[in-house]
Design a protein around this motif. Structure first.
Motif, PDB file in Angstrom:
ATOM      1  N   THR A 156       3.423  -7.565   5.233  1.00 15.26           N
ATOM      2  CA  THR A 156       2.635  -6.820   4.241  1.00 15.26           C
ATOM      3  C   THR A 156       1.512  -6.027   4.916  1.00 15.26           C
ATOM      4  O   THR A 156       1.222  -4.896   4.529  1.00 15.26           O
ATOM      5  CB  THR A 156       2.012  -7.804   3.233  1.00 15.26           C
ATOM      6  OG1 THR A 156       3.021  -8.736   2.870  1.00 15.26           O
ATOM      7  CG2 THR A 156       1.529  -7.086   2.001  1.00 15.26           C
ATOM      8  N   ASP A 157       0.908  -6.639   5.948  1.00 17.28           N
ATOM      9  CA  ASP A 157      -0.208  -5.970   6.620  1.00 17.28           C
ATOM     10  C   ASP A 157       0.222  -4.702   7.333  1.00 17.28           C
ATOM     11  O   ASP A 157      -0.600  -3.832   7.609  1.00 17.28           O
ATOM     12  CB  ASP A 157      -0.858  -6.918   7.638  1.00 17.28           C
ATOM     13  CG  ASP A 157      -1.637  -8.006   6.932  1.00 17.28           C
ATOM     14  OD1 ASP A 157      -1.971  -8.998   7.587  1.00 17.28           O
ATOM     15  OD2 ASP A 157      -1.903  -7.853   5.719  1.00 17.28           O
ATOM     16  N   ALA A 158       1.511  -4.630   7.666  1.00 16.86           N
ATOM     17  CA  ALA A 158       1.984  -3.459   8.423  1.00 16.86           C
ATOM     18  C   ALA A 158       2.353  -2.304   7.499  1.00 16.86           C
ATOM     19  O   ALA A 158       2.593  -1.189   7.964  1.00 16.86           O
ATOM     20  CB  ALA A 158       3.189  -3.857   9.268  1.00 16.86           C
ATOM     21  N   VAL A 175       2.894   3.458   6.203  1.00 15.85           N
ATOM     22  CA  VAL A 175       2.836   4.612   5.295  1.00 15.85           C
ATOM     23  C   VAL A 175       1.909   5.683   5.860  1.00 15.85           C
ATOM     24  O   VAL A 175       2.162   6.876   5.748  1.00 15.85           O
ATOM     25  CB  VAL A 175       2.342   4.161   3.898  1.00 15.85           C
ATOM     26  CG1 VAL A 175       2.027   5.362   3.017  1.00 15.85           C
ATOM     27  CG2 VAL A 175       3.387   3.295   3.234  1.00 15.85           C
ATOM     28  N   ASP A 176       0.822   5.230   6.514  1.00 13.43           N
ATOM     29  CA  ASP A 176      -0.173   6.167   7.036  1.00 13.43           C
ATOM     30  C   ASP A 176       0.225   6.761   8.378  1.00 13.43           C
ATOM     31  O   ASP A 176      -0.545   7.518   8.959  1.00 13.43           O
ATOM     32  CB  ASP A 176      -1.518   5.450   7.185  1.00 13.43           C
ATOM     33  CG  ASP A 176      -2.334   5.577   5.909  1.00 13.43           C
ATOM     34  OD1 ASP A 176      -3.304   4.820   5.761  1.00 13.43           O
ATOM     35  OD2 ASP A 176      -2.024   6.443   5.085  1.00 13.43           O
ATOM     36  N   GLY A 177       1.383   6.351   8.892  1.00 19.89           N
ATOM     37  CA  GLY A 177       1.827   6.894  10.174  1.00 19.89           C
ATOM     38  C   GLY A 177       1.010   6.395  11.347  1.00 19.89           C
ATOM     39  O   GLY A 177       0.898   7.072  12.370  1.00 19.89           O
ATOM     40  N   ALA A 235      -2.276   6.460  -2.024  1.00 18.58           N
ATOM     41  CA  ALA A 235      -2.635   7.431  -0.988  1.00 18.58           C
ATOM     42  C   ALA A 235      -2.569   8.856  -1.551  1.00 18.58           C
ATOM     43  O   ALA A 235      -3.431   9.681  -1.280  1.00 18.58           O
ATOM     44  CB  ALA A 235      -1.701   7.292   0.211  1.00 18.58           C
ATOM     45  N   ARG A 236      -1.521   9.101  -2.357  1.00 18.51           N
ATOM     46  CA  ARG A 236      -1.403  10.442  -2.942  1.00 18.51           C
ATOM     47  C   ARG A 236      -2.531  10.692  -3.933  1.00 18.51           C
ATOM     48  O   ARG A 236      -3.070  11.787  -4.022  1.00 18.51           O
ATOM     49  CB  ARG A 236      -0.054  10.607  -3.632  1.00 18.51           C
ATOM     50  CG  ARG A 236       1.091  10.629  -2.639  1.00 18.51           C
ATOM     51  CD  ARG A 236       2.392  10.870  -3.326  1.00 18.51           C
ATOM     52  NE  ARG A 236       2.481  12.229  -3.856  1.00 18.51           N
ATOM     53  CZ  ARG A 236       3.541  12.699  -4.489  1.00 18.51           C
ATOM     54  NH1 ARG A 236       4.583  11.928  -4.665  1.00 18.51           N
ATOM     55  NH2 ARG A 236       3.568  13.930  -4.929  1.00 18.51           N
ATOM     56  N   ALA A 237      -2.867   9.647  -4.679  1.00 18.15           N
ATOM     57  CA  ALA A 237      -3.959   9.806  -5.644  1.00 18.15           C
ATOM     58  C   ALA A 237      -5.261  10.097  -4.897  1.00 18.15           C
ATOM     59  O   ALA A 237      -5.996  11.034  -5.241  1.00 18.15           O
ATOM     60  CB  ALA A 237      -4.105   8.538  -6.475  1.00 18.15           C
ATOM     61  N   ALA A 238      -5.506   9.316  -3.849  1.00 19.19           N
ATOM     62  CA  ALA A 238      -6.748   9.517  -3.092  1.00 19.19           C
ATOM     63  C   ALA A 238      -6.769  10.898  -2.455  1.00 19.19           C
ATOM     64  O   ALA A 238      -7.838  11.485  -2.252  1.00 19.19           O
ATOM     65  CB  ALA A 238      -6.892   8.439  -2.023  1.00 19.19           C
ATOM     66  N   CYS A 241       5.170  -0.736  -0.922  1.00 21.16           N
ATOM     67  CA  CYS A 241       5.089   0.559  -0.243  1.00 21.16           C
ATOM     68  C   CYS A 241       4.891   1.689  -1.249  1.00 21.16           C
ATOM     69  O   CYS A 241       4.119   2.619  -1.021  1.00 21.16           O
ATOM     70  CB  CYS A 241       6.378   0.809   0.536  1.00 21.16           C
ATOM     71  SG  CYS A 241       6.115   0.824   2.294  1.00 21.16           S
ATOM     72  N   ASP A 242       5.614   1.601  -2.345  1.00 23.33           N
ATOM     73  CA  ASP A 242       5.484   2.627  -3.387  1.00 23.33           C
ATOM     74  C   ASP A 242       4.064   2.662  -3.928  1.00 23.33           C
ATOM     75  O   ASP A 242       3.486   3.721  -4.162  1.00 23.33           O
ATOM     76  CB  ASP A 242       6.447   2.332  -4.550  1.00 23.33           C
ATOM     77  CG  ASP A 242       7.857   2.777  -4.208  1.00 23.33           C
ATOM     78  OD1 ASP A 242       8.001   3.512  -3.206  1.00 23.33           O
ATOM     79  OD2 ASP A 242       8.794   2.377  -4.919  1.00 23.33           O
TER      80      ASP A 242
END
Lengths: 196, 330
Positions: B2-4, B9-11, B42-45, B35-36
């Motif tokens: 989970t931590d990864a 997602v952030d590359g 991330a998209r919202a931010a 992940c979703d």
């Protein structure tokens, strides 16, 4: 995401401006403000949610910068070094004021509520308002990493350096921030134009 | 795993780790959903918008700089009327009443104003404030210096937030004192601070760093070569310089040296080999050899040191440090 001034690459011009600032050159100092002023103000704005506080913090940061720029040695990114000053100023101001204004109402007031007649553009704008409000509801510890990551596009390394915390802590705070945002903004998943 | 997911997602993951996560996602529905959620957040931010600095901010900054840098030539006396007749008795009474009111106002202001000096008590010998010999009590005003010789010690009472004991052979100045900040400057010698206050209210400048109190008991020593050594007995203290700051927790120490800056925090009960390696790594160009010793000697508690080092090394070394941290967590 981001803004034109924040996107300015750190080129040799930065180094020149910094060197000139060290010698008290006001025009060079103005140059640094023009390059980074909006970024500093944006971070303070999204951290505090209060335009007056954001303005105060911006002024404090550049006043501080004017006095400590001689201490910048160039062994880290100037932008990250500056954001460290911003983060400290935000935190100091938060402590000084003890309580911040309720963000949601202030934010919506500051941006202005969108009207139904403003179609896709207005929807997009409303989303950004709601996101700003949701971010403001995060605890201060989670708020700054999120703002630095998504507004200023800092890497984990850079956030760690700017906030003086480990990369593990950055990842952990971003993780918690994402979870909280996903919970608070779940109703936006199906917003018109969201996936556009 | 989970931590990864967020770094994935952030590359922020390397290729090998990223492909491991990708493989895992194929098989794990819960992680795919997580992940979703992360992608959505991330998209919202990403919809956050910059807010331009308002017009006039830079002008305010410049005006403040001008105001602060202008040399005050002293208050200019206003025009004084001279000559004329003596006032009559009623006017004298009015003037006397006005004087009393002004005196009262000044007295009230002085009493209610925050102190601009701190009380100094001699604990041993004859410490000197601005060269004034002192065997009892004195006041250390902003801009003044307190000096102790080899046989004297003193205590500074820091308003109502704590006290600082100044050791023999020290020189310490008062930079500022007020409701927002109490700041001393320890030029040489030693001090022990006991402070109960909100974070960042009490600060001590040394020639190589600034110690920022977060509510604690600590000692600070500045040696003749300007090296600053901080040891924290309880609470936490940050050692800051040039935009870099290191949080030093209870039981740990940290050094700062001239021309190099702030070093790495390390627990004092770490092995001698680790302490020595940290010193070589920070200040003597110990490099990879010192780092190897640090990694080998580190205990789980020394994650403090490893995490600080991870911020200052190259990517390959960072991977080594992270790998060791992972081992220590197990």
């Amino acid at each position: 995401m981001g803004h034109p001034r924040a996107a300015v690459k750190e080129t040799v011009d930065d180094a020149v401006l910094i060197e000139q600032c060290r010698h008290g050159d006001r025009e060079a100092f103005r140059g640094l403000f023009e390059r980074y002023g909006d970024a500093v103000h944006s971070i303070a704005w999204h951290f505090s949610g209060d335009p007056a506080v954001a303005k105060d913090v911006t002024q404090q940061v550049f006043l501080k910068l004017f006095t400590v720029i001689g201490q910048y040695r160039g062994d880290s990114s100037f932008r990250t070094w500056l954001f460290r000053i911003v983060a400290n100023a935000c935190e100091d101001e938060r402590r000084r004021r003890r309580r911040w204004l309720p963000f949601v109402d202030e934010t919506l007031g500051a941006f202005g509520r969108v009207r139904q007649s403003q179609l896709s553009h207005s929807n997009r704008r409303e989303v950004s308002d709601e996101v700003a409000a949701a971010i403001a509801e995060l605890s201060p510890k989670l708020r700054l990493p999120i703002v630095l990551r998504y507004l200023e596009e800092l890497s984990y390394d850079e956030i760690a350096e700017a906030l003086g915390i480990s990369m593990g802590t950055v990842a952990s705070r971003l993780n918690r921030g994402h979870r909280a945002l996903a919970d608070r903004l779940g109703h936006l998943r199906d917003s018109i134009g969201w996936d556009a | 795993m989970t931590d990864a997911l967020l770094p994935y997602v952030d590359g922020e993951l390397g290729a090998t780790q990223a492909s491991r996560v990708a493989e895992h996602l194929l098989a794990c529905r819960a992680c795919r959903e997580e992940c979703d959620r992360i992608r959505f957040a991330a998209r919202a931010a990403g919809a956050l918008k910059a807010v331009a600095a308002p017009y006039g901010v830079f002008e305010n900054i410049e005006a403040t700089i001008d105001k602060e840098s202008s040399t005050s030539a002293g208050a200019t006396a206003g025009p004084v009327e001279s000559g004329g007749r003596w006032p009559n008795a009623a006017v004298w009474v009015a003037v006397a009443v006005l004087d009393l009111l002004i005196f009262g106002l000044i007295a009230w202001t002085v009493v209610s104003a925050p102190p601009s000096a701190l009380e100094v008590t001699a604990l041993e010998g004859s410490p000197k404030v601005q060269q004034r010999g002192n065997t009892g009590r004195d006041m250390l005003a902003v801009g003044e210096w307190l000096e102790t010789d080899a046989s004297s010690r003193a205590r500074i009472r820091v308003a109502d937030i704590g006290q600082v004991e100044i050791g023999p052979g020290s020189r310490v100045g008062l930079v500022t004192t007020g409701p927002d900040e109490h700041r001393l400057s320890l030029e040489r010698g030693s001090m022990r601070a006991v402070v109960v206050a909100p974070p960042r209210l009490f600060l001590v400048d040394t020639p190589t760093a600034t110690a920022v109190d977060y509510g604690c008991v600590y000692t600070l020593v500045v040696s003749d070569d300007a090296r600053s050594t901080l040891r924290v007995a309880t609470g936490r203290v940050a050692l800051e310089r040039d935009g870099r700051d290191v949080m030093v927790p209870e039981g740990a120490m940290c050094e700062a040296r001239k021309g190099i800056g702030v070093g790495t925090p390390v627990y004092e009960d770490a092995s001698e080999a680790l302490l020595e390696a940290v010193r070589r790594f920070d200040f003597e160009g110990g490099g990879a050899t010192a780092l190897s010793t640090i990694l080998a000697e580190a205990r789980p508690r020394d994650a403090l040191t490893l995490e600080a080092i991870a911020l200052r090394v190259n990517e390959a070394e960072r991977r080594q440090v992270r790998s060791r941290l992972e081992q220590l967590k197990r």
